[in-house]
Design an enzyme around this catalytic site. Structure first.
Site, PDB file in Angstrom:
ATOM      1  N   GLY A   1      83.485  39.373 102.230  1.00 12.01           N
ATOM      2  CA  GLY A   1      83.252  39.110 100.821  1.00 12.01           C
ATOM      3  C   GLY A   1      82.489  37.812 100.610  1.00 12.01           C
ATOM      4  CD  GLN A   2      79.740  37.353  95.667  1.00 11.02           C
ATOM      5  OE1 GLN A   2      78.602  37.060  95.327  1.00 11.02           O
ATOM      6  NE2 GLN A   2      80.687  37.616  94.777  1.00 11.02           N
TER       7      GLN A   2
ATOM      8  CB  THR B   1      86.968  42.986  94.002  1.00  9.11           C
ATOM      9  OG1 THR B   1      86.070  43.547  94.970  1.00  9.11           O
ATOM     10  CG2 THR B   1      87.719  41.812  94.607  1.00  9.11           C
TER      11      THR B   1
ATOM     12  CE1 TYR C   1      90.826  42.263  91.365  1.00  7.09           C
ATOM     13  CE2 TYR C   1      90.373  41.339  89.195  1.00  7.09           C
ATOM     14  CZ  TYR C   1      90.369  41.220  90.566  1.00  7.09           C
ATOM     15  OH  TYR C   1      89.925  40.065  91.160  1.00  7.09           O
TER      16      TYR C   1
ATOM     17  CE  LYS D   1      93.514  38.655  93.116  1.00  5.63           C
ATOM     18  NZ  LYS D   1      93.333  38.362  94.580  1.00  5.63           N
TER      19      LYS D   1
ATOM     20  CD1 TRP E   1      83.945  35.431  84.938  1.00  3.05           C
ATOM     21  CD2 TRP E   1      82.184  34.552  83.881  1.00  3.05           C
ATOM     22  NE1 TRP E   1      84.094  35.693  83.600  1.00  3.05           N
ATOM     23  CE2 TRP E   1      83.036  35.163  82.931  1.00  3.05           C
ATOM     24  CE3 TRP E   1      81.014  33.926  83.449  1.00  3.05           C
ATOM     25  CZ2 TRP E   1      82.750  35.169  81.569  1.00  3.05           C
ATOM     26  CZ3 TRP E   1      80.732  33.927  82.088  1.00  3.05           C
ATOM     27  CH2 TRP E   1      81.589  34.546  81.166  1.00  3.05           C
TER      28      TRP E   1
END
Length: 320
Positions: free
Chosen positions: A22-23, A74, A141, A145, A171
């Protein structure tokens, strides 16, 4: 950046990072490469986070003293039809990591969470002490979380000197698919864009999130939830305009003009999952924590980070 307080760790045991593809996971690979303590980066092919036995096998194999969980389900809209999978990855998996860490004398768990745990119960910035939810008003979601956060907190209440850090953010953008890259792509194809303008938050750099996660893991600050977002706020429309104008100034060719990036309300862009209108989170607690560490960087504003990100992205694209 100093990580001197990692000295109490057994350096024969690696830091285990979940979600390496992931990022934030990719950013962690960059940030951890020069650390003396070895790090193991695990993706979906290395550990199935929906399978409890797979998680147990990995933890028993590597026996980490530090876990950084950057993994998550996600697919916000898809989660509405896959709640069991979302809860397995976003709630049960972090709970199992927490159980493992809480039973170590110096175990540390860093877990990334989200603004989606809030349900527009405030019109100003949320504090860490504000009650999240209610779950009935969250997307699947967001519910999953929030359940992950609550499970971690509950497990660590009976820990043996171990600590946890839940870093809520919003974001996120980095090396991967994200809103900014989507807008820049569309700006090169269309002469008009319509972007939601009544949802507010703070765009957050994945690279910065990685650095903060490592920094807080190696610190002596208290366990708990921290809002990890830069200074400032904007809307999706404001972010799109800023990113596209920055790209133009950096030499990117685009079709759309700023005046043709039109603001629209979220109700005009319906999606299966509920999104928060107010994603603003106070970062004062994190700022105070960082001031107690050897963190020498100036606290960022979202515009500075986005400007750097867009210019680097445009430069790379032009070279390619």
């Amino acid at each position: 950046m100093s990580f001197s307080s990692f000295e109490f760790l057994d350096h024969s045991k690696p830091i285990v990072v979940f979600g390496c593809d992931g990022q934030i996971g990719k950013a962690l690979q960059v940030s951890l490469k020069d650390l003396k303590t070895p790090a193991v980066f695990l993706g979906r092919s290395d550990c199935d986070l929906s399978d409890e036995s797979s998680i147990a096998q990995v933890l028993n194999q590597y026996q980490p003293q530090v876990i950084i969980n950057a993994a998550a389900y996600t697919a916000v809209d898809q989660a509405e039809s896959e709640p069991d999978l979302a809860f397995a990855i976003n709630a049960k998996a972090p709970e199992l990591m927490a159980y493992y860490m809480a039973n170590l004398a110096h175990g540390i768990l860093v877990h990334y969470s989200t603004d989606y745990v809030f349900a527009d119960t405030k019109t100003d910035a949320y504090l860490e002490s504000d009650v999240a939810g209610p779950a009935s008003q969250l997307s699947v979601y967001g519910q999953s979380k929030l359940a992950g956060e609550q499970a971690i907190e509950k497990v660590f209440k009976s820990g043996k000197g171990s600590r946890y850090f839940v870093l809520r953010t919003s974001w996120v953008y980095g090396d991967g698919d994200n809103f900014i890259r989507t807008m820049l792509c569309l700006a090169g194809e269309r002469d008009q864009l319509k972007v939601v303008s009544d949802q507010l938050g703070a765009p957050t750099s994945a690279q910065w999130l990685a650095e903060v996660g490592i920094q807080i893991a190696g610190s002596r600050v208290a366990s708990g939830v921290y809002h990890a977002v830069p200074d400032g706020e904007t809307s999706w429309h404001g972010l799109a305009v800023f990113a596209i104008e920055t790209a133009v100034s950096a030499g990117a060719g685009v079709e759309v003009k700023s005046e043709n990036i039109l603001p629209i309300p979220a109700v005009d862009y319906p999606l299966p999952a509920r999104r928060p209108y107010n994603s603003r989170m106070s970062n004062q607690k994190l700022k105070q924590a960082l001031s107690e560490m050897a963190y020498t960087h100036q606290y960022p504003h979202w515009q500075e980070q986005v400007e750097t990100y867009v210019k680097n992205y445009v430069s790379y694209s032009l070279k390619s």
